[in-house]
Design an enzyme around this catalytic site. Sequence first.
Site, PDB file in Angstrom:
ATOM      1  CB  CYS A  28      -0.860   0.009   1.254  1.00 15.88           C
ATOM      2  SG  CYS A  28      -1.596  -1.582   1.577  1.00 15.88           S
ATOM      3  NE  ARG A  54       3.929   2.319  -1.571  1.00 14.31           N
ATOM      4  CZ  ARG A  54       5.087   1.669  -1.512  1.00 14.31           C
ATOM      5  NH1 ARG A  54       6.074   2.035  -2.301  1.00 14.31           N
ATOM      6  NH2 ARG A  54       5.273   0.680  -0.680  1.00 14.31           N
ATOM      7  CD1 TRP A 101      -2.947  -3.644  -5.797  1.00 16.80           C
ATOM      8  CD2 TRP A 101      -1.844  -5.112  -4.523  1.00 16.80           C
ATOM      9  NE1 TRP A 101      -2.648  -4.739  -6.568  1.00 16.80           N
ATOM     10  CE2 TRP A 101      -1.983  -5.651  -5.820  1.00 16.80           C
ATOM     11  CE3 TRP A 101      -1.199  -5.864  -3.566  1.00 16.80           C
ATOM     12  CZ2 TRP A 101      -1.480  -6.898  -6.166  1.00 16.80           C
ATOM     13  CZ3 TRP A 101      -0.700  -7.120  -3.909  1.00 16.80           C
ATOM     14  CH2 TRP A 101      -0.845  -7.615  -5.194  1.00 16.80           C
ATOM     15  CG  ASN A 129       3.321  -0.780   2.680  1.00 27.08           C
ATOM     16  OD1 ASN A 129       2.821  -1.793   2.188  1.00 27.08           O
ATOM     17  ND2 ASN A 129       4.426  -0.248   2.222  1.00 27.08           N
ATOM     18  N   GLY A 130       2.407  -3.453   4.752  1.00 30.65           N
ATOM     19  CA  GLY A 130       3.224  -4.623   5.076  1.00 30.65           C
ATOM     20  C   GLY A 130       2.359  -5.787   5.504  1.00 30.65           C
ATOM     21  CD  GLU A 515      10.267  -5.914 -20.042  1.00 31.18           C
ATOM     22  OE1 GLU A 515      10.227  -6.917 -19.334  1.00 31.18           O
ATOM     23  OE2 GLU A 515       9.801  -4.818 -19.687  1.00 31.18           O
ATOM     24  CE  LYS A 519       6.405  -3.761 -19.218  1.00 25.54           C
ATOM     25  NZ  LYS A 519       7.617  -4.179 -18.609  1.00 25.54           N
ATOM     26  CD  GLU A 522       3.537  -5.342 -16.861  1.00 27.14           C
ATOM     27  OE1 GLU A 522       3.407  -5.459 -15.650  1.00 27.14           O
ATOM     28  OE2 GLU A 522       4.591  -4.958 -17.404  1.00 27.14           O
ATOM     29  CG  HIS A 538      12.188 -28.647 -29.331  1.00 31.75           C
ATOM     30  ND1 HIS A 538      12.684 -29.855 -29.743  1.00 31.75           N
ATOM     31  CD2 HIS A 538      13.129 -27.724 -29.664  1.00 31.75           C
ATOM     32  CE1 HIS A 538      13.883 -29.688 -30.272  1.00 31.75           C
ATOM     33  NE2 HIS A 538      14.173 -28.391 -30.241  1.00 31.75           N
ATOM     34  CE  LYS A 638       7.070   1.346 -11.151  1.00 33.34           C
ATOM     35  NZ  LYS A 638       7.248   0.806 -12.516  1.00 33.34           N
TER      36      LYS A 638
HETATM   37  C1  F6R Z   1       6.616  -5.283 -15.083  1.00 35.29           C
HETATM   38  C2  F6R Z   1       7.038  -4.861 -13.772  1.00 35.29           C
HETATM   39  C3  F6R Z   1       7.328  -5.896 -12.756  1.00 35.29           C
HETATM   40  C4  F6R Z   1       8.595  -5.515 -11.976  1.00 35.29           C
HETATM   41  C5  F6R Z   1       8.839  -6.509 -10.840  1.00 35.29           C
HETATM   42  C6  F6R Z   1      10.124  -6.215 -10.112  1.00 35.29           C
HETATM   43  O1  F6R Z   1       6.393  -4.200 -15.924  1.00 35.29           O
HETATM   44  O2  F6R Z   1       7.134  -3.698 -13.491  1.00 35.29           O
HETATM   45  O3  F6R Z   1       7.469  -7.157 -13.326  1.00 35.29           O
HETATM   46  O4  F6R Z   1       9.674  -5.499 -12.857  1.00 35.29           O
HETATM   47  O5  F6R Z   1       7.767  -6.459  -9.941  1.00 35.29           O
HETATM   48  O6  F6R Z   1      10.125  -4.940  -9.555  1.00 35.29           O
HETATM   49  P1  F6R Z   1      11.455  -4.263  -9.048  1.00 35.29           P
HETATM   50  O7  F6R Z   1      12.323  -4.026 -10.210  1.00 35.29           O
HETATM   51  O8  F6R Z   1      11.014  -3.004  -8.381  1.00 35.29           O
HETATM   52  O9  F6R Z   1      12.084  -5.230  -8.087  1.00 35.29           O
END
Ligand code: F6R
Length: 643
Positions: A28, A54, A101, A129-130, A515, A519, A522, A538, A638
């Site tokens: 959060c 967050r 969240w 938060n936690g 990657e 993107k 998600e 395969h 995030k």
């Molecule tokens: C995807 C994304 C997540 C983060 C992952 C790691 O777009 O943002 O997959 O890359 O949660 O986050 P960090 O880099 O903050 O450890």
Amino acid sequence: MLIDSITLTITLELQGLTESFDRGIEMCGIFGCILKDGIAAPKIHAALKRLEYRGYDSVGEATVKNRRLFVKKDAGKIDEVHSIRNLDDLPGRIGVGHTRWATHGAPLQVNAHPHFDCSDPPRIAVIHNGIIENFAEIKKELEDIGHTFRSKTDTEVIAHLIEQNLKNSELNPETVTSELENAVMDAARRLEGSYAIAVITAHEPDKIICARNESPLVLGVADNAYYFASDIPAFLPLTNKVVFVENGELVTLNDEGFEIRKLVDGSKVVREPELVDWTPAMAEKQGYQHFMLKEIHEQPRCLRDTLRLQDKYLELLTTFLDRAREVIMVACGTSYHACLAASYMFSKLSFLATHPVIASEFTEQHGKSVNIDSTILAVSQSGETADTLAAVETARQRAATILGLTNIVGSTLTRVSRVYIGQQSGPEIGVAATKTFTSQLSVLSQLAIRLAKKRGKVSQEEIDLLDEKIEKIPGIVKTIVETQERKMKALARKYKDKQCFFFLGRGISYATALEGRLKLMEIAYVPSVAFPAGESKHGPISLIERGFPVIFICPPDETRKTLMGNIMEMKARGASIIAVCEEGDEEIMKLADDYVEITKGIPEVLSPIPYAVPLQLFAYYMAIERECDPDMPRNLAKSVTVK
Ligand code: F6R
């Protein structure tokens, strides 16, 4: 406490509904302020908006005035709740706020923060938060002595613990600091797990008390106010003077300032504020429709900043890598993809074998084998990702050397690393990582080039070429964004209704493919698959039928010839081929149904940086076409501070 009547009714109704849920696992945003004058609620509301990345399934605020608490909280995004409850309309110049969240437990009003003690109206409000791991045991203990709980969250035990400690302190006149400080300190000492908490009370209405273990907490210091938050952007428009709170610390904020104490023995800690050079404008959208698009466009500048990293840190990290017997790179999601690409860079340039490992698997995979001779390079944009930190902790306990690469200096990762390096991207607000990915790649490639120089494994000519090319990458990325954005928008329109995509590459481009696929999945919610192109035959090729879209990452490296074969295999079975290839690569362009051109002459090891950019744009415009919010994809947050 004042809760308007509708809110109160809903609270009571929802209490019944929440019985079947265990608890809210929180990831959060928290914020609070003590203003010398003025009204806290609008400031809290605005700060929570800046923290919305967050978490965004419920929101709550509490303020204190004339020894009374005032509260508003509800499920829903901040704007939705504000439109019904008016989050600016709470009295008092002191208050706290929370944006939540949840992964377990429905986002219901009763589970929204703040949480309270038993009194009616409540006299203690807590935001958190936690995750409190031992909450069940504490809750039982408190229930046995008569405490009544309103929610099913782990957080609520904190409010009751404080209440109980305050009751006990009435019997104990030997209070060293304030009764409330002691009560929060004793409560925090009982908690196991992760927390950044903040407490306001009707008992001592002139202060906010915070405490931290593992979850992030920073203070903001201004002439006429003191703030705390999970993250700097929350108060950046108000001040750029910050104090990072460390694990195991308790902070008291009041009109005179802040005082930090160690939870373990109550001793005082002196820490001066630091200046951060992020401007408020850096944390806003600057005219782009979404943060994600703004951040894609920021990449040339961020990449330039990575080229200004201090020599001594790069050198120090390179020396550690050079001496390492074994290098394991741990990360999650996008950061893991950066590590995977880096493993090719280190191998090809510096002849260093590295093992990229998904952090949540690290303990199972390497927990017993990691040892004093192991070097862990942990890569995390936020520096707070629970899985990455847990992997680091496993390695630390077995005496491994920890190196860190992160965007947030002051984050937990920087504190647990023997040496760390900042990736210089500035705040990334969009949930999907974009500019932070390319910046991570830039830093990692600089390390690989430096190590290659140190080890003398590649020719001077090649090193000179890499040094020259890496300087050009920011300009190349700028050209790609400027020239290919319209094309990616058009491709998104063309392919928007496709049910599934393949992303294929060979060698280092496998990381780029992963990657691109992450993107798209998600933010545009298109189930997609990425694998090394050689794996098609395969198994996965059986999925191909007429019109199935396959995105090939085709830089002109040593894998290109075999990759051509893979493209033809797919084409022969009716796939629609979208190629990301070098400018003027006629052979590939002829085979492809659609193509995106990338500037000529990029060395293979640097190719993931520019080749990822059109894939970011494609995902962004697919999300727009499919009417998804790219900045706030559902079910994501995030910073993933839970395991
Ligand atoms: C995807 C994304 C997540 C983060 C992952 C790691 O777009 O943002 O997959 O890359 O949660 O986050 P960090 O880099 O903050 O450890």
